[in-house]
Write an enzyme that holds these catalytic residues in place. Structure first.
Site, PDB file in Angstrom:
ATOM      1  N   SER A 176      45.062 -12.985  26.950  1.00  0.00           N
ATOM      2  CA  SER A 176      46.181 -12.853  26.807  1.00  0.00           C
ATOM      3  C   SER A 176      46.847 -12.288  26.222  1.00  0.00           C
ATOM      4  O   SER A 176      47.470 -12.544  25.717  1.00  0.00           O
ATOM      5  CB  SER A 176      46.509 -14.383  26.530  1.00  0.00           C
ATOM      6  OG  SER A 176      45.815 -15.361  27.289  1.00  0.00           O
ATOM      7  N   ARG A 191      48.510  -3.232  26.237  1.00  0.00           N
ATOM      8  CA  ARG A 191      48.496  -2.715  24.891  1.00  0.00           C
ATOM      9  C   ARG A 191      48.614  -4.100  24.335  1.00  0.00           C
ATOM     10  O   ARG A 191      48.010  -4.841  24.374  1.00  0.00           O
ATOM     11  CB  ARG A 191      50.228  -3.157  24.566  1.00  0.00           C
ATOM     12  CG  ARG A 191      51.492  -3.911  25.017  1.00  0.00           C
ATOM     13  CD  ARG A 191      52.443  -3.122  25.398  1.00  0.00           C
ATOM     14  NE  ARG A 191      53.719  -4.209  24.970  1.00  0.00           N
ATOM     15  CZ  ARG A 191      54.244  -5.078  26.457  1.00  0.00           C
ATOM     16  NH1 ARG A 191      53.155  -3.889  27.272  1.00  0.00           N
ATOM     17  NH2 ARG A 191      54.575  -5.848  26.887  1.00  0.00           N
ATOM     18  N   ASP A 229      46.107 -17.093  31.973  1.00  0.00           N
ATOM     19  CA  ASP A 229      46.331 -18.430  31.742  1.00  0.00           C
ATOM     20  C   ASP A 229      47.593 -19.742  32.778  1.00  0.00           C
ATOM     21  O   ASP A 229      47.061 -20.548  33.062  1.00  0.00           O
ATOM     22  CB  ASP A 229      47.429 -19.059  30.749  1.00  0.00           C
ATOM     23  CG  ASP A 229      48.514 -18.390  29.800  1.00  0.00           C
ATOM     24  OD1 ASP A 229      49.375 -18.011  30.500  1.00  0.00           O
ATOM     25  OD2 ASP A 229      49.305 -18.887  28.937  1.00  0.00           O
TER      26      ASP A 229
END
Length: 492
Positions: A176, A191, A229
């Protein structure tokens, strides 16, 4: 003597007049402050209004942005990311599958036993904290730690979990953090967020790093799917219901994913999927439209945020921000209308001190004296005494923001339904559309949930409402990832 008596009488009368004037001024001030408080609430209600016509405009704007995002990279505020998931679970999958969910300072490892038509037979998971030094160390140190914990979990696999002969165990990896996904089982880190800072990892393939660490730890397992997700929520929903074609997460943040026809994705230049379909991760939190009912409180919240100008839709509808919007209004009312007394309670100035679960608790307070509201104001802000009328104002503001958020979320869902062409009768039939919902805001904020459901029924109309359904589909980042490992197994 008479002069003294007259003098005393005059002084006494003057004192009475002064006191009366003071009381009158106090009443006038109180009346003025009540009017000011009422004006602030009325203004908020007007600016947050979401009449049906406006919601339809927002839904149409969402559809337009979806088309633009599918046409080209950077063509829309909606990223419309290609997930590379072209096979959703069918319910026929068998065997043990693993999932690894890395999304913050903790990670989870999970295994499920799929029994074909009998569904999910067993589930086990473990949650592990990541030592702070590994969050700013090296890629090898981080992934070696994760792999070592995964190895411990795999070694505890009991006899009730089984694998068809000749197969290697497979894993779905929920990562995530922002990645540039290159295929179903590869993606490079763009990032870090959430306190991680390992610069050496930027631009590297997260699946390769995890697989290398697993190999170093002697884990005989392959990574079949790199999962978002929201896409996992869609997979989990589809596994239990073949009519699921959209997933929406309404929790701390918000996002949506849906099943798109491959030929309707102009920016897709890869081989045509055998299924003819592709799951799109919309990243709908970044949606923006001139039709959104933004207020001064939204604009201030956005300006003070870590990402000004971004995620505007998410900042209006998700759990991270609803409590903060409420605090901002209460602060203004304390400052301009003395809602909590002559001075502004110091804690009322603290950003994000009021969380959405506390807002929800106040909104759902059914006690005659709104005791929960009073206790929450005392516990969170240190406001010791509040009148019933003040507590009613707080509940009213809760309702305004929750209603706006829920109705905007419903408009977003309508936009997806329209893009999929499921808002009309086709070949004499109305297609059944089931939306898999996940996230604590939707699950636990009952007023928000019921408002969203009622608004969606209102928007699609009576005839279609019977064929559009929302269902709760928990744990897309865990079970959903394991199911996607199964549906993208190398053995299919």
């Amino acid at each position: 003597m008479g002069k003294v008596t007259v003098g005393v009488a005059v002084v006494g009368a003057a004192a009475v007049c002064a006191a009366a004037a003071l009381i009158a001024r106090h009443r006038m001030r109180s009346s003025s402050l009540c009017v000011k408080a009422a004006d602030i609430v009325k203004e908020l209600e007007e600016k947050c209004a979401t009449p049906t016509a406006k919601l339809r405009q927002i839904a149409d704007a969402m559809t337009v942005e979806m088309h633009a995002g599918l046409a080209s990279e950077g063509g829309s505020k909606l990223k419309m990311l290609i997930s590379y998931v072209d096979n959703l679970p069918t319910g026929n999958e068998e065997g043990v599958y693993y999932a690894l969910d890395l999304g913050g300072t903790n990670f989870r490892v999970l295994r499920v036993q799929l029994g074909g038509k009998s569904g999910i037979e067993f589930t086990e998971f473990a949650e592990v904290s990541i030592p702070p030094q590994l969050m700013i160390g090296t890629p090898e140190a981080l992934f070696d730690y994760i792999a070592s914990e995964l190895a411990k979990f795999v070694s505890d696999e009991g006899d009730k979990f089984w694998l068809p002969p000749g197969r290697q165990r497979e894993l779905g990896f929920t990562f995530s953090f922002p990645v540039m996904q290159l295929s179903i089982d590869s993606g490079t880190l763009i990032r870090w967020t959430k306190g991680f800072s390992i610069d050496e990892m930027i631009g590297r393939d997260v699946v390769v790093e995890l697989a290398s660490a697993m190999k170093r730890r002697g884990i005989d397992m392959s990574i079949s799917a790199l999962v978002n997700d929201t896409v996992g929520t869609l997979a989990g929903g589809r596994y239990g219901n073949s009519d699921v074609c959209i997933a929406v997460i309404l929790g701390t943040g918000s996002n949506a994913a849906y099943v798109e026809r491959a030929q309707a994705i102009p920016k897709w230049h890869g081989p045509h999927p055998k299924s003819g379909e592709m799951v799109i991760n919309m990243e709908w939190g970044n949606f923006r439209s001139s039709h959104l009912p933004l207020t001064e409180y939204d604009n201030t919240l956005d300006a003070e945020s870590l990402n000004p100008g971004e995620q505007i839709f998410e900042k209006m509808i998700s759990g991270m921000y609803l409590g903060e919007l409420l605090r901002k209004v209460l602060y203004r009312m304390a400052d301009e209308a003395a809602l909590f007394g002559e001075s502004v309670p110091p804690k009322l100035k603290t950003r994000f001190i009021l969380r959405t679960p506390e807002m929800s608790a106040m909104h759902h307070d059914t006690s005659a004296d709104l005791r929960v509201v009073g206790n929450t104001l005392k516990d969170v802000f240190g406001i010791m005494d509040t009148s019933l009328s003040t507590r009613k104002i707080v509940v009213e503001i809760c309702n305004i923001f929750a209603t706006r958020g829920a109705r905007l979320a419903a408009a977003g869902i309508l936009g997806i339904v329209k893009k999929m062409g499921r808002d009309t009768i086709r070949d004499g039939e109305i297609p059944k559309t089931v939306i898999a919902m996940d996230g604590g805001l939707y699950e636990h904020y009952a007023e928000y949930r019921s408002c969203l459901e009622n608004t969606l029924d209102e928007l699609v109309g009576d005839q279609l409402a019977k064929h559009v359904k929302l269902i709760l589909s928990n744990d897309g980042s865990g079970i959903g990832a394991a199911l996607l490992a199964a549906s993208h197994s190398r053995y299919l």
